[in-house]
Design a protein around this motif. Structure first.
Motif, short mmCIF file in Angstrom:
data_model
loop_
_atom_site.label_atom_id
_atom_site.label_comp_id
_atom_site.label_asym_id
_atom_site.label_seq_id
_atom_site.Cartn_x
_atom_site.Cartn_y
_atom_site.Cartn_z
N GLY A 2 0.81 -1.21 0.00
CA GLY A 2 0.00 0.00 0.00
C GLY A 2 0.84 1.26 0.00
N TYR A 3 1.91 1.25 0.79
CA TYR A 3 2.79 2.42 0.84
C TYR A 3 3.52 2.63 -0.49
N PHE A 4 3.86 1.53 -1.14
CA PHE A 4 4.53 1.63 -2.44
C PHE A 4 3.59 2.28 -3.46
N LEU A 5 2.34 1.82 -3.51
CA LEU A 5 1.37 2.41 -4.44
C LEU A 5 1.11 3.87 -4.11
N LEU A 6 1.06 4.20 -2.84
CA LEU A 6 0.87 5.60 -2.45
C LEU A 6 2.05 6.45 -2.89
N ALA A 7 3.26 5.93 -2.75
CA ALA A 7 4.44 6.66 -3.19
C ALA A 7 4.44 6.84 -4.71
N VAL A 8 4.06 5.80 -5.44
CA VAL A 8 3.98 5.91 -6.90
C VAL A 8 2.94 6.96 -7.29
N ALA A 9 1.80 6.97 -6.59
CA ALA A 9 0.76 7.94 -6.89
C ALA A 9 1.25 9.36 -6.64
N LYS A 10 1.96 9.57 -5.55
CA LYS A 10 2.46 10.91 -5.25
C LYS A 10 3.50 11.37 -6.26
N VAL A 11 4.43 10.48 -6.61
CA VAL A 11 5.45 10.84 -7.60
C VAL A 11 4.81 11.12 -8.95
N LEU A 12 3.85 10.29 -9.35
CA LEU A 12 3.15 10.51 -10.61
C LEU A 12 2.39 11.83 -10.60
N GLY A 13 1.74 12.13 -9.49
CA GLY A 13 1.03 13.40 -9.37
C GLY A 13 1.96 14.59 -9.46
N MET A 14 3.13 14.48 -8.82
CA MET A 14 4.10 15.58 -8.90
C MET A 14 4.65 15.73 -10.31
N ALA A 15 4.91 14.61 -10.99
CA ALA A 15 5.44 14.67 -12.36
C ALA A 15 4.41 15.28 -13.31
N LEU A 16 3.15 14.90 -13.15
CA LEU A 16 2.11 15.47 -13.99
C LEU A 16 1.93 16.96 -13.72
N ASN A 17 2.02 17.35 -12.46
CA ASN A 17 1.91 18.77 -12.12
C ASN A 17 3.08 19.55 -12.70
N LEU A 18 4.28 19.00 -12.61
CA LEU A 18 5.46 19.66 -13.19
C LEU A 18 5.31 19.80 -14.70
N TYR A 19 4.84 18.75 -15.38
CA TYR A 19 4.68 18.82 -16.82
C TYR A 19 3.61 19.84 -17.21
N MET A 20 2.57 19.95 -16.42
CA MET A 20 1.54 20.95 -16.71
C MET A 20 2.15 22.36 -16.66
N TRP A 21 3.01 22.62 -15.68
CA TRP A 21 3.65 23.93 -15.59
C TRP A 21 4.63 24.14 -16.74
N ILE A 22 5.28 23.09 -17.18
CA ILE A 22 6.18 23.20 -18.34
C ILE A 22 5.37 23.58 -19.58
N VAL A 23 4.21 22.97 -19.75
CA VAL A 23 3.34 23.29 -20.88
C VAL A 23 2.87 24.74 -20.80
N ILE A 24 2.48 25.19 -19.62
CA ILE A 24 2.01 26.57 -19.46
C ILE A 24 3.12 27.55 -19.77
N ILE A 25 4.31 27.31 -19.25
CA ILE A 25 5.44 28.22 -19.50
C ILE A 25 5.81 28.21 -20.97
N SER A 26 5.80 27.05 -21.59
CA SER A 26 6.12 26.96 -23.02
C SER A 26 5.09 27.72 -23.86
N ALA A 27 3.82 27.62 -23.49
CA ALA A 27 2.79 28.35 -24.23
C ALA A 27 2.93 29.85 -24.04
N LEU A 28 3.28 30.28 -22.84
CA LEU A 28 3.47 31.71 -22.59
C LEU A 28 4.69 32.25 -23.33
N LEU A 29 5.71 31.43 -23.48
CA LEU A 29 6.91 31.87 -24.20
C LEU A 29 6.64 32.12 -25.67
N THR A 30 5.63 31.48 -26.24
CA THR A 30 5.33 31.72 -27.65
C THR A 30 4.79 33.13 -27.86
N TRP A 31 4.26 33.76 -26.82
CA TRP A 31 3.74 35.12 -26.96
C TRP A 31 4.84 36.16 -27.01
#
Length: 96
Positions: A2-31
């Motif tokens: 259970g702790y392993f799955l929880l850790a995987v979920a947290k790391v995946l959530g952080m990675a997805l959040n980081l990628y979302m910010w990368i997409v936002i910054i990349s889109a803003l840079l096009t302006w």
């Protein structure tokens, strides 16, 4: 287990959040049209353009007028994955 799955979920959530910010910054840079030889700009484009290109080929209507809506599609997909996958992993971890 259970702790392993929880850790995987947290790391995946952080990675997805980081990628979302990368997409936002990349889109803003096009302006502002930054220097294309800047290493930060090249890294951001390298992380986002392959996915933007695939979305543009699969959904040709994402270019409306002069606006490219592929970053919005990517953000929606990231939010969906974050909500669906991470929450299901957390729920599965709590059952263990």
């Amino acid at each position: 287990m259970g702790y392993f799955l929880l850790a995987v979920a947290k790391v995946l959530g952080m990675a997805l959040n980081l990628y979302m910010w990368i997409v936002i910054i990349s889109a803003l840079l096009t302006w502002v049209n930054p220097d294309p030889y800047n290493p930060v700009v090249r890294t951001l484009r390298g992380l986002t353009e392959p996915l933007f290109y695939r979305i543009r080929t699969w959904l040709p209507f994402v270019r409306i007028g002069g606006f490219d809506l592929s970053p919005i599609v990517v953000i929606f997909a990231v939010v969906f994955l974050d909500t669906f996958l991470v929450n299901n992993l957390v729920a599965l971890a709590q059952r263990f």
